[in-house]
Design a protein around this motif. Structure first.
Motif, PDB file in Angstrom:
ATOM      1  N   PHE A 155       3.861  -8.296 -35.113  1.00 43.09           N
ATOM      2  CA  PHE A 155       4.754  -7.207 -34.719  1.00 43.09           C
ATOM      3  C   PHE A 155       4.909  -7.215 -33.199  1.00 43.09           C
ATOM      4  N   PRO A 156       6.127  -7.195 -32.658  1.00 38.36           N
ATOM      5  CA  PRO A 156       6.289  -7.235 -31.193  1.00 38.36           C
ATOM      6  C   PRO A 156       5.778  -5.959 -30.541  1.00 38.36           C
ATOM      7  N   PRO A 157       5.075  -6.061 -29.414  1.00 36.54           N
ATOM      8  CA  PRO A 157       4.617  -4.870 -28.697  1.00 36.54           C
ATOM      9  C   PRO A 157       5.802  -4.038 -28.218  1.00 36.54           C
ATOM     10  N   GLU A 158       5.568  -2.748 -28.118  1.00 40.82           N
ATOM     11  CA  GLU A 158       6.569  -1.834 -27.580  1.00 40.82           C
ATOM     12  C   GLU A 158       5.799  -0.694 -26.905  1.00 40.82           C
ATOM     13  N   ALA A 159       5.244  -1.010 -25.751  1.00 38.63           N
ATOM     14  CA  ALA A 159       4.312  -0.103 -25.084  1.00 38.63           C
ATOM     15  C   ALA A 159       5.018   1.155 -24.597  1.00 38.63           C
ATOM     16  N   VAL A 160       4.443   2.317 -24.931  1.00 41.69           N
ATOM     17  CA  VAL A 160       5.003   3.614 -24.552  1.00 41.69           C
ATOM     18  C   VAL A 160       4.141   4.223 -23.446  1.00 41.69           C
ATOM     19  N   GLY A 161       4.721   4.503 -22.298  1.00 38.04           N
ATOM     20  CA  GLY A 161       3.991   5.097 -21.192  1.00 38.04           C
ATOM     21  C   GLY A 161       3.390   4.042 -20.280  1.00 38.04           C
ATOM     22  N   GLU A 162       3.079   4.447 -19.053  1.00 34.50           N
ATOM     23  CA  GLU A 162       2.641   3.478 -18.050  1.00 34.50           C
ATOM     24  C   GLU A 162       1.260   2.902 -18.327  1.00 34.50           C
TER      25      GLU A 162
END
Length: 339
Positions: free
Chosen positions: A162-169
């Protein structure tokens, strides 16, 4: 040894699988960031597994070390060589000895909001320095399941495909850490494992402990983040150490957590039975949550040895027998990536 001490000591007893793998790991081991929440547990397991395997490895524990926490003295009493180091100091970093195996646990999470530049420096810039210095080593780099987005419960937890989709810094900077280690793994042919962990559970800290304390003290439990993955800290530490054997180039990415998607409500109800309390809930379960599919790790290392019901039993006994807690909330309920 009283009951609480025996529970704590159980965290440091290596499994036969870890001892067997220690025989196959060539060279000394350095743990960077050893003074963090998991570092002491991991370091003791490394040292005791090394002793039991008769592999006679030298184990280093490196951190800034507070003068008052006693961790450095505890490590040294175990036979681990400690080194005090400010990782952002050029001279101190260059002064660290070269070793064949590095477990990288350095990171910055809580306090990221308002201090974003420091978080990026620690989580994304420093890994490049480490990867360059230890280009001839095997590296296990701790990361986090927070690099994944929240997902619908009906769709299931994301695996490594699953591709990463980082939320927030915070999560973005952790994804930056991964990308830097991946880059240098390719450039320098450095065998690397990216260890995406969530959430490790200690006797004194973590989601299970938080829910237990809330039930015991009759504090309200917010159910909005109604489900989570958890893994006993000892099991996670063992998998991290054993990940040295599966480091590769390109870097090998492994999600690490327990096999269940645990209901927070269900967990609270089990603690209520243990404590003869009535749990107090606020809110209701959302249909999305932060989850990870760790089937790849389970295929490599086997299922974690400590089940969720055992975690509940052990945590209950710990609290009922006066065991201490670490007052550092996990903020697992966070849905906007702000730590």
């Amino acid at each position: 040894m009283n009951y609480v001490e025996s529970l704590k000591e159980s965290m440091y007893i290596p499994s036969e699988e870890l001892v067997d793998d220690m025989k196959e790991i060539d060279g000394d081991i350095m743990i960077l960031g050893v003074s963090g929440k998991m570092g002491l547990n991991l370091a003791k397991l490394v040292k005791r597994a090394s002793n039991k395997s008769e592999s006679m490895k030298k184990i280093y524990g490196v951190a800034r070390f507070s003068e008052s926490d006693g961790i450095r003295e505890e490590l040294e009493s175990e036979g681990i060589e400690t080194i005090k180091c400010d990782f952002m100091s050029e001279n101190q970093l260059e002064g660290l000895p070269k070793v064949k195996n590095v477990i990288y646990m350095v990171g910055y999470k809580f306090g990221t909001v308002g201090n974003e530049d420091y978080a990026w420096a620690i989580n994304s810039y420093l890994p490049g320095r480490i990867a360059s210095k230890y280009k001839d080593s095997n590296i296990v780099a701790f990361s986090t399941g927070c690099v994944y987005p929240l997902v619908k419960m009906s769709e299931g937890a994301p695996s490594e495909e699953f591709p990463p989709e980082a939320v927030g810094e915070y999560a973005q900077s952790c994804l930056g850490r991964e990308r830097i280690f991946q880059y240098f793994s390719k450039q320098n042919k450095t065998p690397t494992t990216i260890f995406r962990l969530n959430y490790a559970i200690d006797l004194r800290y973590g989601i299970v402990s938080e829910i237990a304390q809330s039930v015991l003290n009759e504090w309200p439990i917010d159910l909005t983040m109604g489900h989570a993955n958890v893994i006993w800290q000892k099991d996670a530490c063992e998998m991290a150490i054993r990940s040295l054997r599966v480091a590769s180039t390109p870097a090998n990415i492994i999600n690490v957590t327990g096999p269940e998607t645990v209901s927070i409500r269900w967990m609270a109800e089990r603690f209520a039975e243990k404590f003869n309390k009535t749990p107090k809930f606020i809110g209701s379960e959302s249909d999305i949550a932060l989850l990870s599919n760790a089937s790849k790790a389970h295929a490599i290392f086997g299922y974690p040895k400590t089940t969720i019901r055992e975690m509940i039993d052990i945590t209950s006994e710990w609290l009922l027998n006066g065991g201490d807690t670490i007052d550092k909330p996990t903020h697992f309920q966070e849905r906007q990536g702000k730590y």
